[in-house]
Write an enzyme that holds these catalytic residues in place. Structure first.
Site, PDB file in Angstrom:
ATOM      1  N   ARG A 286       0.823  -1.221   0.000  1.00 29.39           N
ATOM      2  CA  ARG A 286       0.000   0.000   0.000  1.00 29.39           C
ATOM      3  C   ARG A 286       0.852   1.264   0.000  1.00 29.39           C
ATOM      4  O   ARG A 286       0.377   2.319  -0.403  1.00 29.39           O
ATOM      5  CB  ARG A 286      -0.985  -0.034   1.179  1.00 29.39           C
ATOM      6  CG  ARG A 286      -2.170  -0.946   0.910  1.00 29.39           C
ATOM      7  CD  ARG A 286      -3.081  -1.043   2.099  1.00 29.39           C
ATOM      8  NE  ARG A 286      -2.664  -2.083   3.023  1.00 29.39           N
ATOM      9  CZ  ARG A 286      -2.984  -2.107   4.309  1.00 29.39           C
ATOM     10  NH1 ARG A 286      -3.686  -1.147   4.839  1.00 29.39           N
ATOM     11  NH2 ARG A 286      -2.569  -3.106   5.069  1.00 29.39           N
TER      12      ARG A 286
ATOM     13  N   GLU B  59       3.964  -8.547  14.889  1.00 29.77           N
ATOM     14  CA  GLU B  59       3.237  -8.906  16.108  1.00 29.77           C
ATOM     15  C   GLU B  59       3.408 -10.413  16.382  1.00 29.77           C
ATOM     16  O   GLU B  59       3.662 -10.830  17.497  1.00 29.77           O
ATOM     17  CB  GLU B  59       1.767  -8.548  15.921  1.00 29.77           C
ATOM     18  CG  GLU B  59       1.065  -8.231  17.190  1.00 29.77           C
ATOM     19  CD  GLU B  59      -0.353  -7.742  16.932  1.00 29.77           C
ATOM     20  OE1 GLU B  59      -0.686  -7.423  15.776  1.00 29.77           O
ATOM     21  OE2 GLU B  59      -1.123  -7.713  17.908  1.00 29.77           O
TER      22      GLU B  59
END
Ligand SMILES: O=P(O)(O)OC[C@H]1O[C@H](OP(=O)(O)OP(=O)(O)O)[C@H](O)[C@@H]1O
Ligand SMILES: Nc1ncnc2[nH]cnc12
Length: 171
Positions: A58, A95
């Site tokens: 993106r 994460e």
């Protein structure tokens, strides 16, 4: 124009409990997307970049029109194994697990001032890795920029350069 009206929060994507800030609705709206790019160009200009960088995927959506608007070239920071020729890479923590981004070894000249772009700053891990990789390749990085910042994740604290953002969410 309030760009927030063109960014959609999608609950439970990509997994339960995550609110996904979707820029598809911004991209689809010509005047809002045009204004977002124009505002980002003005935020970046004072950092006097000689080149831009976009983080796959993106981040490319911003880097390409901003490079045209500012009359600069841009370099792609890609996920592992996508770039031909000699590359420099960096592994970074997500994460859950790790990922790797790469740059072509000859992409920047020593001392090139590269502003790094992504759509969204969350934990800051991706942006921090991008900055480190650009420096490894010989660039100076005067600033980062993202359309959206999730301030509650404190990603900015992981960056040692200013980060320009257009829209912030605190939850
Ligand atoms: O600040 P962080 O916690 O590192 O998260 C932000 C990153 O996560 C998203 O990328 P994603 O990996 O979903 O890839 P995409 O751009 O290809 O959708 C987003 O585009 C940023 O690159
Ligand atoms: N909550 C979120 N929405 C959209 N993109 C993201 N990348 C990392 N966290 C995100």
């Amino acid at each position: 124009m309030d760009l927030r009206q063109h960014i959609r929060g999608v609950p439970d994507f990509p997994k339960p409990g995550i609110l996904f800030y979707d820029i598809s609705t911004l991209l689809r709206h010509g005047p809002a997307w045009h204004e977002a790019v124009a505002r980002m160009a003005e935020a970046i200009r004072p950092h006097a970049p000689t080149m831009l960088a976009g983080i796959e995927s993106r981040g490319f959506l911003l880097a390409a029109p901003l490079a045209l608007q500012l009359g600069l070239g841009f370099v792609m920071l890609r996920k592992r194994g996508k770039l031909p020729g000699a590359t420099i890479g960096l592994d970074y923590a997500l994460e859950y697990g790790t990922d790797r981004i790469e740059i072509q070894a000859d992409a920047v000249r020593p001392g090139e001032r590269v502003v790094i772009l992504d759509d969204l700053l969350a934990t800051g891990g991706t942006m921090a890795a991008g900055i480190e990789l650009l420096r490894k390749a010989g660039a100076e990085v005067p600033a980062a920029a993202a359309l959206i910042e999730l301030t509650f994740l404190k990603g900015r604290e992981r960056l040692d350069v200013p980060c320009e953002v257009l829209v912030s969410y605190d939850s």
